[in-house]
Design a protein around this motif. Structure first.
Motif, PDB file in Angstrom:
ATOM      1  N   PRO A   1       2.908   0.033  12.972  1.00 11.42           N
ATOM      2  CA  PRO A   1       2.011   0.284  14.113  1.00 11.42           C
ATOM      3  C   PRO A   1       1.427   1.684  14.096  1.00 11.42           C
ATOM      4  O   PRO A   1       0.351   1.915  14.643  1.00 11.42           O
ATOM      5  CB  PRO A   1       2.913   0.055  15.321  1.00 11.42           C
ATOM      6  CG  PRO A   1       4.306   0.248  14.820  1.00 11.42           C
ATOM      7  CD  PRO A   1       4.296  -0.222  13.394  1.00 11.42           C
ATOM      8  N   ASP A   2       2.112   2.625  13.463  1.00 11.25           N
ATOM      9  CA  ASP A   2       1.624   4.010  13.383  1.00 11.25           C
ATOM     10  C   ASP A   2       1.474   4.377  11.905  1.00 11.25           C
ATOM     11  O   ASP A   2       2.402   4.896  11.282  1.00 11.25           O
ATOM     12  CB  ASP A   2       2.605   4.953  14.087  1.00 11.25           C
ATOM     13  CG  ASP A   2       2.119   6.402  14.095  1.00 11.25           C
ATOM     14  OD1 ASP A   2       0.965   6.643  13.686  1.00 11.25           O
ATOM     15  OD2 ASP A   2       2.903   7.282  14.493  1.00 11.25           O
ATOM     16  N   LEU A   3       0.306   4.096  11.344  1.00  9.64           N
ATOM     17  CA  LEU A   3       0.091   4.386   9.923  1.00  9.64           C
ATOM     18  C   LEU A   3       0.195   5.877   9.634  1.00  9.64           C
ATOM     19  O   LEU A   3       0.630   6.280   8.552  1.00  9.64           O
ATOM     20  CB  LEU A   3      -1.276   3.864   9.474  1.00  9.64           C
ATOM     21  CG  LEU A   3      -1.440   2.346   9.396  1.00  9.64           C
ATOM     22  CD1 LEU A   3      -2.856   1.983   8.988  1.00  9.64           C
ATOM     23  CD2 LEU A   3      -0.438   1.749   8.409  1.00  9.64           C
ATOM     24  N   ALA A   4      -0.212   6.701  10.585  1.00  9.19           N
ATOM     25  CA  ALA A   4      -0.180   8.149  10.371  1.00  9.19           C
ATOM     26  C   ALA A   4       1.228   8.642  10.076  1.00  9.19           C
ATOM     27  O   ALA A   4       1.421   9.581   9.293  1.00  9.19           O
ATOM     28  CB  ALA A   4      -0.750   8.874  11.592  1.00  9.19           C
ATOM     29  N   ALA A   5       2.239   8.006  10.672  1.00  7.21           N
ATOM     30  CA  ALA A   5       3.622   8.414  10.429  1.00  7.21           C
ATOM     31  C   ALA A   5       4.040   8.139   8.991  1.00  7.21           C
ATOM     32  O   ALA A   5       4.935   8.806   8.458  1.00  7.21           O
ATOM     33  CB  ALA A   5       4.551   7.677  11.396  1.00  7.21           C
ATOM     34  N   TRP A   6       3.415   7.157   8.364  1.00  9.03           N
ATOM     35  CA  TRP A   6       3.738   6.802   6.982  1.00  9.03           C
ATOM     36  C   TRP A   6       2.877   7.556   5.969  1.00  9.03           C
ATOM     37  O   TRP A   6       3.273   7.711   4.815  1.00  9.03           O
ATOM     38  CB  TRP A   6       3.549   5.303   6.775  1.00  9.03           C
ATOM     39  CG  TRP A   6       4.612   4.465   7.396  1.00  9.03           C
ATOM     40  CD1 TRP A   6       4.771   4.180   8.716  1.00  9.03           C
ATOM     41  CD2 TRP A   6       5.676   3.803   6.714  1.00  9.03           C
ATOM     42  NE1 TRP A   6       5.864   3.389   8.911  1.00  9.03           N
ATOM     43  CE2 TRP A   6       6.443   3.133   7.696  1.00  9.03           C
ATOM     44  CE3 TRP A   6       6.059   3.689   5.381  1.00  9.03           C
ATOM     45  CZ2 TRP A   6       7.572   2.371   7.376  1.00  9.03           C
ATOM     46  CZ3 TRP A   6       7.177   2.931   5.052  1.00  9.03           C
ATOM     47  CH2 TRP A   6       7.921   2.285   6.043  1.00  9.03           C
ATOM     48  N   LEU A   7       1.696   8.003   6.403  1.00 10.67           N
ATOM     49  CA  LEU A   7       0.728   8.558   5.458  1.00 10.67           C
ATOM     50  C   LEU A   7       0.599  10.067   5.569  1.00 10.67           C
ATOM     51  O   LEU A   7      -0.309  10.655   4.977  1.00 10.67           O
ATOM     52  CB  LEU A   7      -0.636   7.900   5.679  1.00 10.67           C
ATOM     53  CG  LEU A   7      -0.653   6.378   5.501  1.00 10.67           C
ATOM     54  CD1 LEU A   7      -2.034   5.823   5.804  1.00 10.67           C
ATOM     55  CD2 LEU A   7      -0.208   5.988   4.095  1.00 10.67           C
TER      56      LEU A   7
ATOM     57  N   VAL B   1       0.846  -1.190   0.000  1.00 11.57           N
ATOM     58  CA  VAL B   1       0.000   0.000   0.000  1.00 11.57           C
ATOM     59  C   VAL B   1       0.879   1.237   0.000  1.00 11.57           C
ATOM     60  O   VAL B   1       1.887   1.303   0.720  1.00 11.57           O
ATOM     61  CB  VAL B   1      -0.930   0.008   1.228  1.00 11.57           C
ATOM     62  CG1 VAL B   1      -1.645   1.343   1.372  1.00 11.57           C
ATOM     63  CG2 VAL B   1      -1.945  -1.121   1.131  1.00 11.57           C
ATOM     64  N   ALA B   2       0.505   2.221  -0.802  1.00  6.46           N
ATOM     65  CA  ALA B   2       1.220   3.501  -0.828  1.00  6.46           C
ATOM     66  C   ALA B   2       0.262   4.582  -1.318  1.00  6.46           C
ATOM     67  O   ALA B   2      -0.532   4.338  -2.231  1.00  6.46           O
ATOM     68  CB  ALA B   2       2.435   3.425  -1.761  1.00  6.46           C
ATOM     69  N   PRO B   3       0.313   5.781  -0.725  1.00  5.69           N
ATOM     70  CA  PRO B   3      -0.513   6.884  -1.224  1.00  5.69           C
ATOM     71  C   PRO B   3       0.081   7.446  -2.512  1.00  5.69           C
ATOM     72  O   PRO B   3       1.234   7.873  -2.548  1.00  5.69           O
ATOM     73  CB  PRO B   3      -0.452   7.912  -0.084  1.00  5.69           C
ATOM     74  CG  PRO B   3       0.826   7.612   0.628  1.00  5.69           C
ATOM     75  CD  PRO B   3       1.081   6.144   0.469  1.00  5.69           C
TER      76      PRO B   3
ATOM     77  N   PRO C   1       1.876  14.113   4.955  1.00  9.84           N
ATOM     78  CA  PRO C   1       2.219  14.798   3.696  1.00  9.84           C
ATOM     79  C   PRO C   1       3.615  14.491   3.164  1.00  9.84           C
ATOM     80  O   PRO C   1       3.813  14.392   1.964  1.00  9.84           O
ATOM     81  CB  PRO C   1       2.093  16.284   4.079  1.00  9.84           C
ATOM     82  CG  PRO C   1       1.111  16.295   5.200  1.00  9.84           C
ATOM     83  CD  PRO C   1       1.376  15.030   5.982  1.00  9.84           C
ATOM     84  N   GLY C   2       4.581  14.322   4.041  1.00  9.41           N
ATOM     85  CA  GLY C   2       5.939  14.052   3.571  1.00  9.41           C
ATOM     86  C   GLY C   2       6.357  12.605   3.644  1.00  9.41           C
ATOM     87  O   GLY C   2       7.503  12.274   3.340  1.00  9.41           O
ATOM     88  N   GLY C   3       5.435  11.734   4.051  1.00 11.81           N
ATOM     89  CA  GLY C   3       5.798  10.341   4.232  1.00 11.81           C
ATOM     90  C   GLY C   3       6.588  10.142   5.513  1.00 11.81           C
ATOM     91  O   GLY C   3       6.782  11.083   6.290  1.00 11.81           O
ATOM     92  N   PRO C   4       7.072   8.959   5.769  1.00 17.52           N
ATOM     93  CA  PRO C   4       7.811   8.690   7.010  1.00 17.52           C
ATOM     94  C   PRO C   4       9.161   9.396   7.037  1.00 17.52           C
ATOM     95  O   PRO C   4       9.761   9.659   5.989  1.00 17.52           O
ATOM     96  CB  PRO C   4       7.986   7.171   6.977  1.00 17.52           C
ATOM     97  CG  PRO C   4       7.977   6.831   5.525  1.00 17.52           C
ATOM     98  CD  PRO C   4       6.996   7.771   4.894  1.00 17.52           C
ATOM     99  N   GLY C   5       9.643   9.703   8.217  1.00 11.60           N
ATOM    100  CA  GLY C   5      10.955  10.329   8.346  1.00 11.60           C
ATOM    101  C   GLY C   5      12.068   9.371   7.988  1.00 11.60           C
ATOM    102  O   GLY C   5      11.870   8.155   7.901  1.00 11.60           O
TER     103      GLY C   5
END
Length: 361
Positions: A327-333, A249-251, A335-339
């Motif tokens: 575990p934290d989808l918000a960190a991946w999704l 999955v990827a935005p 605006p800038g993607g994961p750090g």
């Protein structure tokens, strides 16, 4: 309407459609009087396209060409392009009609009623599930029909109107037989797509698959965050878990037309892995992953190569398939993607499951 021994040709309607297309191309469809879904009928129609191309171009060289045959809602549709005269068109139609008559068929030859898809696309990232199903030819007719039923069931949750597409053609399907029409497109053209969208395209869902079995499921919902829409991506993966070799999955900004679209998604694909590799090396993805993602469906062979999933949410879906999620989808999704630190740790966790760069060159 001309009637030539059981093949009725609506030449006026075809010419009107040709004019509407700027005299560049036109889609014509053969609607059999009986047996439209039979494999033998599709074979005769395919042979008729080849015969008509040969006859027309022998009589009038380089004057017209039929291509991109697929199933329409009513029968079989073919694109006629490169035509330079009405004489070429009529020659092609006559040769096509003669071949289907020789195959024991009767029916109507007319312009195909096509539509433009509603403007459901968005410049904002849309949640996209990429699912590897294996070549459609290996699925067989029953397997393709099963995929069509699951895809329509998943996409229909978006509500709105249904559209079936294949070979560059889209039709509004209000018949209630959307899955059957999608399955017919897969049988004839080895590719197909279904889109459900409301009138203003504020919410939509699309599922499509190519001949290589690489499928894409994409949602657009202006009222829901990507984290919320991740539930829909997960539902697509779980629906295909018994059949898929791999999924991620990827935005993805804008509509994704193929797995190459991953190059536009976040986080950026590993520099040493070109986006075309995802399409060109489909045989690798049951064993390796091209990169880490917030959600992936893995085989046991993937898992044997993974270093450490203790920091991930792991769900065994079937005897041989496991869903692995951050575990934290918000960190991946976001605006800038994961750090960078999150991405580096994820790649270390997946270790040798990441495809070697020299394996896709």
């Amino acid at each position: 309407m001309a009637n030539r021994d059981g093949v009725r040709v609506d030449l006026d309607g075809i010419l009107l459609q040709l004019e509407a297309q700027g005299f560049d191309e036109v889609r014509v469809e053969f609607v059999p009087d009986d047996g439209g879904g039979a494999a033998a009928v599709a074979d005769v129609v395919r042979q008729a396209v080849d015969t008509a191309n040969d006859v027309a171009n022998e009589a009038l060289p380089d004057s017209i060409w039929g291509s991109l045959l697929t199933a329409s809602l009513a029968g079989f549709s073919v694109r006629l392009g490169s035509m330079d005269s009405q004489e070429a068109l009529e020659t092609w139609l006559e040769a096509f009609g003669g071949r289907v008559r020789a195959g024991g068929l009767s029916g109507e030859l007319r312009a195909t009623e096509t539509v433009r898809l509603p403007a459901w696309d968005s410049p904002d990232p849309m949640m996209t599930a990429y699912i590897a199903l294996g070549a459609l030819s290996a699925l067989g007719r029953a397997g393709a029909a099963g995929w069509a039923e699951r895809a329509v069931r998943w996409a229909a949750e978006a509500g709105g109107d249904a559209y079936v597409g294949s070979s560059g053609m889209s039709q509004l399907d209000a018949t209630g037989e959307v899955a059957a029409h999608l399955a017919s497109a897969l049988h004839v053209a080895s590719s197909g797509a279904v889109l459900y969208a409301d009138a203003r395209a504020s919410r939509a869902a699309m599922a499509e698959v190519g001949s290589d079995g690489q499928a894409i499921y994409q949602t657009h919902d202006v009222s829901a965050s990507l984290v919320v829409q991740a539930d829909r991506a997960r539902a697509a993966i779980l629906a295909e878990a018994d059949y898929a070799d791999y999924a991620f999955v990827a935005p993805t900004p804008h509509r994704a037309y193929g797995w190459d679209a991953r190059t536009r998604a976040l986080p950026p694909l590993r520099e040493e892995i070109p986006a075309y590799a995802l399409r060109m090396h489909a045989d690798l993805w049951s064993r390796f992953v091209p990169d880490v993602h917030c959600m992936q469906l893995l085989t046991d062979e993937h898992l044997d190569r993974v270093t450490d999933l203790s920091g991930w949410t792991v769900t065994h879906v079937t005897a041989e398939r496991t869903l692995v999620e951050a575990p934290d989808l918000a960190a991946w999704l976001g605006p800038g993607g994961p750090g960078h630190s999150v991405l580096d740790q994820a790649r270390a966790d997946f270790g040798q499951a990441l495809v070697p760069a020299d394996g896709v060159r």
